[in-house]
Design a protein around this motif. Structure first.
Motif, mmCIF file in Angstrom:
data_model
loop_
_atom_site.group_PDB
_atom_site.id
_atom_site.type_symbol
_atom_site.label_atom_id
_atom_site.label_comp_id
_atom_site.label_asym_id
_atom_site.label_seq_id
_atom_site.Cartn_x
_atom_site.Cartn_y
_atom_site.Cartn_z
ATOM 1 N N LEU A 67 -41.311 46.199 -22.140
ATOM 2 C CA LEU A 67 -39.218 46.656 -22.200
ATOM 3 C C LEU A 67 -39.681 46.391 -20.384
ATOM 4 N N GLU A 68 -40.325 46.724 -19.809
ATOM 5 C CA GLU A 68 -39.803 46.665 -18.245
ATOM 6 C C GLU A 68 -40.051 45.436 -17.816
ATOM 7 N N GLY A 69 -41.244 44.839 -18.312
ATOM 8 C CA GLY A 69 -41.692 43.485 -17.625
ATOM 9 C C GLY A 69 -40.070 42.133 -18.080
ATOM 10 N N LYS A 70 -39.593 42.279 -19.598
ATOM 11 C CA LYS A 70 -38.355 42.166 -19.452
ATOM 12 C C LYS A 70 -37.286 42.421 -19.120
ATOM 13 N N GLY A 71 -36.980 43.360 -17.731
ATOM 14 C CA GLY A 71 -36.052 44.006 -17.487
ATOM 15 C C GLY A 71 -35.549 44.716 -18.014
ATOM 16 N N ILE A 72 -36.010 45.413 -19.169
ATOM 17 C CA ILE A 72 -34.856 45.644 -19.888
ATOM 18 C C ILE A 72 -34.986 47.136 -19.221
ATOM 19 N N LEU A 73 -35.883 47.830 -18.426
ATOM 20 C CA LEU A 73 -35.492 48.923 -18.180
ATOM 21 C C LEU A 73 -36.696 49.671 -17.239
ATOM 22 N N LYS A 74 -36.972 50.585 -16.324
ATOM 23 C CA LYS A 74 -37.616 50.892 -15.100
ATOM 24 C C LYS A 74 -38.481 52.217 -15.519
ATOM 25 N N LEU A 75 -39.805 51.847 -15.981
ATOM 26 C CA LEU A 75 -40.634 52.967 -15.546
ATOM 27 C C LEU A 75 -40.883 53.824 -14.977
ATOM 28 N N PRO A 76 -41.077 55.031 -14.918
ATOM 29 C CA PRO A 76 -41.672 55.765 -13.758
ATOM 30 C C PRO A 76 -43.263 54.980 -13.624
ATOM 31 N N GLU A 77 -43.469 55.854 -11.980
ATOM 32 C CA GLU A 77 -45.063 54.918 -11.574
ATOM 33 C C GLU A 77 -45.965 56.082 -11.955
ATOM 34 N N LYS A 78 -47.103 55.392 -12.102
ATOM 35 C CA LYS A 78 -47.600 56.060 -13.318
ATOM 36 C C LYS A 78 -48.837 57.125 -11.977
ATOM 37 N N LYS A 79 -49.357 58.359 -13.235
ATOM 38 C CA LYS A 79 -49.696 59.463 -13.073
ATOM 39 C C LYS A 79 -51.585 59.097 -13.063
ATOM 40 N N ARG A 80 -51.746 59.776 -11.664
ATOM 41 C CA ARG A 80 -53.276 59.993 -12.121
ATOM 42 C C ARG A 80 -53.574 61.034 -12.679
ATOM 43 N N THR A 81 -54.032 60.976 -13.724
ATOM 44 C CA THR A 81 -54.502 62.264 -14.853
ATOM 45 C C THR A 81 -56.452 61.981 -15.211
ATOM 46 N N GLY A 82 -56.894 63.471 -15.821
ATOM 47 C CA GLY A 82 -58.003 63.183 -16.050
ATOM 48 C C GLY A 82 -58.212 63.464 -17.217
ATOM 49 N N LYS A 83 -56.692 63.651 -18.226
ATOM 50 C CA LYS A 83 -56.947 63.709 -19.646
ATOM 51 C C LYS A 83 -55.880 62.463 -19.857
ATOM 52 N N ASN A 84 -56.028 62.207 -21.389
ATOM 53 C CA ASN A 84 -55.644 61.238 -22.390
ATOM 54 C C ASN A 84 -54.207 61.376 -22.497
ATOM 55 N N GLY A 85 -53.469 62.526 -22.141
ATOM 56 C CA GLY A 85 -51.895 62.872 -22.966
ATOM 57 C C GLY A 85 -51.924 64.284 -23.293
ATOM 58 N N PRO A 86 -50.317 64.617 -23.351
ATOM 59 C CA PRO A 86 -50.310 66.844 -23.612
ATOM 60 C C PRO A 86 -51.206 66.806 -24.543
#
Length: 297
Positions: A67-86
């Motif tokens: 959706l970001e690529g289609k210009g529908i929304l703007k995502l936050p910058e990717k964060k560097r993390t050593g974990k795969n999620g919460p």
């Protein structure tokens, strides 16, 4: 954004224009949280789950990027993390022994120190205390969140409580009726409601609970604006009526609105109606909070 939003098929699911508008609103209003947290929030709101019940967070992240690529929304910058999620940790049972041996009246222990959880050490302490002593245990909340540690200053510095605020429930009949908003206004203004999702008192000190609530609510508005760029107008909480009366909330001037259906946030199929009924209480952070949420002014 001016991009026309149309129905989108992705990973075997058709997303309606209304659902895509909801996703757009969530991304626009939940500034400050990661892409993974956004994906979890969207999955929860749209009940996008695997057959086993898990959220399709990985697929949702891919959808958000599409959706970001289609210009529908703007995502936050990717964060560097050593974990795969919460990381999620649920206590099997809370400890029956109190964490603190302090007792008396709150006035006996000096002023309360309210610290926002920001450092790794604070996060570990908060997670450990809630995991061991809260009846629901600890779970990484979806969406936005702020956490606080509350301490007394005498006879020594000691943590006596934990409070967490996070994203609100998508729908609650009693709350929505009290505000008086329609679906469009709720979608637009929901992120100005904050949920008090964990409240833990660690010492048997009289009036500690209501004082903790008062002190944290006094700074919640400014902290939330600083973190997410959103002015919170209303705080909500759910009290398990089989376990608690909720007297500390009432003593802190919260308003009781009614009860939940007992379904829970993820029960979109209405299969658990009445299973875990909770009392809904709210606290306006500003004057005319319901009117401002309903009318947008």
């Amino acid at each position: 954004m001016q991009t026309m939003i149309e129905r989108q098929r992705f990973c075997g699911r058709d997303f309606t224009a209304d659902e895509l508008l909801l996703i757009q609103d969530v991304v626009a209003t939940c500034g400050g949280i990661s892409r993974c947290e956004l994906a979890l929030t969207v999955c929860e709101l749209l009940a996008w789950k695997r057959p086993g019940g898990g959220l399709k967070a990985r697929e949702c992240k891919d959808l958000l990027e599409l959706l970001e690529g289609k210009g529908i929304l703007k995502l936050p910058e990717k964060k560097r993390t050593g974990k795969n999620g919460p990381q999620k940790s649920i206590a099997e049972a809370a400890c029956e022994e109190p964490f603190s041996r302090l007792a008396g009246s709150v006035e006996d222990f000096g002023s309360l120190d309210v610290e926002r959880v920001e450092t790794r050490e604070q996060r570990d302490l908060f997670r450990d205390l809630v995991t061991r002593y809260h009846y629901l245990g600890y779970a990484m909340p979806f969406g936005a969140r702020l956490q606080y540690l509350v301490s007394v200053s005498r006879p020594r510095h000691e943590v006596v409580g934990c409070i967490q605020f996070s994203s609100p429930a998508w729908r609650m009949k009693a709350r929505d009726n009290w505000i008086g908003w329609d679906d469009a206004r709720r979608a637009a203004a929901l992120q100005q409601v904050v949920n008090n999702s964990r409240f833990l008192v660690l010492a048997r000190i009289r009036n500690l609970a209501s004082t903790m609530l008062s002190r944290t609510l006094g700074r919640l508005g400014s902290d939330w604006r600083r973190q997410y760029g959103i002015e919170p107008l209303l705080v909500e909480t759910l009290v398990d009526r089989q376990r608690f009366h909720g007297g500390c909330y009432r003593a802190a001037n919260w308003i009781e609105l009614g009860e939940t259906s007992g379904r829970g946030r993820m029960d979109r199929a209405n299969q658990r109606h009445g299973a875990a009924i909770k009392t809904i209480l709210v606290y306006p952070l500003v004057k005319h909070a319901a009117r401002r949420l309903r009318d947008g002014r």
